[in-house]
Write an enzyme that holds these catalytic residues in place. Structure first.
Site: not given
Ligand code: S3P
Length: 435
Positions: A22-23, A27, A94, A166, A168, A319, A346
């Site tokens: 997913k991450s 991107r 998020g 973080s 993100q 996660d 979350k």
């Molecule tokens: C993610 C970063 C994490 C994670 C989220 C996905 C990402 O959040 O919990 O499910 O893809 O960068 P945080 O960076 O806010 O901890």
């Protein structure tokens, strides 16, 4: 809203390929939209969250074609996005809202981005603060929450010392840094996943990492530097793999092969944790793929010891904590999670959701502001119960796995919320279940 019944199983056997990470999918989808030309993304995540990212990129003028798990995104370069006709919808994601805010901050137009009820309750100040420092004007509801109204600007490069670990937030600043003049630096308090850094390098951006400092070079306002369209494979999502690793571990007769899992070192702390607790996981093959590491995982059933998870490990397994906590009653010593107040912001308040649902199944739980303690096997066997996942995909899936070893049937309410990351989760679980 669908209810899913989970019946106890004897073991978990067979082979599985997981949805694309997913991450990484987020991107690649975003960078493809600001690259020049058509990018082909193979095994792109089937998650609803990643679909939200694609729809946002489409609304911003990128061309998106989806054929099964192959996604083609045509971008017109870093200055090629257009003002969307209506507010962008990040859904439950998020990652979509926070990372895209970084890109939107550098545009020569204004836009609004929001999401569902859960997303509108999650903290956004963490991205608003650095992006304002870079020169974007951002209006957030009550200074904290989505919708975010982002007035793009000519950005200045900053050095940003992050107050929290973080990925993100780091990524939002790095993506904004593409649109700033000069060098943007981000300093993390602890290591977090580095998929943005690797993806930026793949698309041709200049990026350097030294310890906890990451530096990205602006692309230049005259369009002299470009991101180039690529053909990329997305590895399977290790955060989805964890539900099946946990399921297989619970039963001595399990043998499970998980194919093509992303094993980026900033994501594999969860495997180290499982191994340290006695899990039987082997990685028979490893290979490199576009800067990422990919391999198969062979898992057999093994008794789990349990233990304490805290400190700098937390952001690396953030996660996976719901699954670990829900395994607590099956472990020798129980599971204790500390320093994880982030879990409360979350997709749901995961500490409260875990405590509530574990108790429904008969577990002994102590809820704390920054974590929880779940007693191990000695506190008694779990019994089936009706689970309320609070719309949170990882809570729903964690309790579906906990239900496999419980006495009697477990019912997951609003079970479809698993589709946020893993639309075929229950079908796959049923296919591998032996009774
Ligand atoms: C993610 C970063 C994490 C994670 C989220 C996905 C990402 O959040 O919990 O499910 O893809 O960068 P945080 O960076 O806010 O901890």
């Amino acid at each position: 809203m669908k209810k899913q019944t989970i019946q106890p199983v004897k073991s978990i056997n067979g082979g599985i390929e997981l949805p694309g990470d997913k991450s990484i999918s987020h991107r690649y989808g975003m960078l493809a939209g600001i690259a020049e030309g058509t990018t082909e993304l193979r095994h792109f995540s089937a998650a609803a969250d990643c679909h939200s990212t694609l729809l946002c990129m489409q609304a911003l003028g990128a061309k998106v074609k989806i054929a099964n798990d192959v996604v083609r995104v045509t971008g017109h370069g870093p200055r090629g996005l257009q003002r969307p006709r209506k507010a962008l919808d990040a859904g439950n994601s998020g990652t979509t809202i926070r990372l895209l805010s970084g890109i939107l901050a550098g545009q020569n137009f204004s836009s609004t981005i929001s999401g569902d009820g859960s997303l509108q309750k999650r903290p956004m100040k963490r991205v608003v603060t650095p992006l304002r420092q870079m020169g974007a004007e951002i209006i957030a509801r009550e200074e904290q929450f989505a919708p975010l109204e982002i007035h793009g600007a000519k950005l200045r490069a900053i050095t940003y010392e992050m107050p929290m670990a973080s990925a993100q937030v780091k990524s939002a600043v790095l993506l904004a840094g593409l649109f700033a003049e000069g060098l943007t630096k981000v300093i993390e308090p602890a290591r977090t996943r580095d998929h943005t850094e690797l993806a930026l390098a793949e698309f041709g951006a200049e990026i350097e990492q030294h310890g906890l400092t990451t530096t990205v070079h602006g692309l230049g306002s005259n369009g002299s530097k470009m991101l180039t369209a690529r053909a990329l494979d997305v590895p399977g999502d290790i955060s989805s793999a964890v539900f099946f690793i946990a399921a297989a571990s619970l039963f001595p007769e399990s043998t499970l092969l998980i194919h093509n899992v992303g094993l980026n070192p900033t994501r594999t702390a969860i495997l180290d944790l499982f191994l340290s607790m006695g899990a039987d996981i082997k990685t028979p093959s490893l290979r490199a793929s576009h800067g990422e590491v990919v391999g198969d995982l062979a898992v057999k059933g093994a008794p789990l010891k349990g233990g304490i998870i805290s400190g700098d490990t937390i952001p690396l397994v953030i996660d996976e904590l719901p699954m670990l906590a829900a395994l607590g009653p099956y472990t020798e010593e129980g599971i204790e999670i500390r320093d994880a107040a982030e879990l409360r912001v979350k997709e749901s308040d995961r500490i409260a959701a875990l405590a509530e649902n574990l108790r429904r199944m008969g577990a002994q739980v102590e809820e704390r502001p920054d974590g929880l303690r779940v007693e191990g096997r000695k506190a008694g066997k779990l019994h089936g119960a009706e689970i309320e996942p609070r719309g949170d995909h990882r809570i729903a899936m964690a309790f579906a796995i906990a239900g496999l070893g419980a006495e009697g049937k477990t019912i997951i309410r609003d079970a479809d919320c698993a589709g946020v990351s893993f639309p075929t989760f229950y079908e796959e679980l049923e296919r591998l279940s032996q009774r």
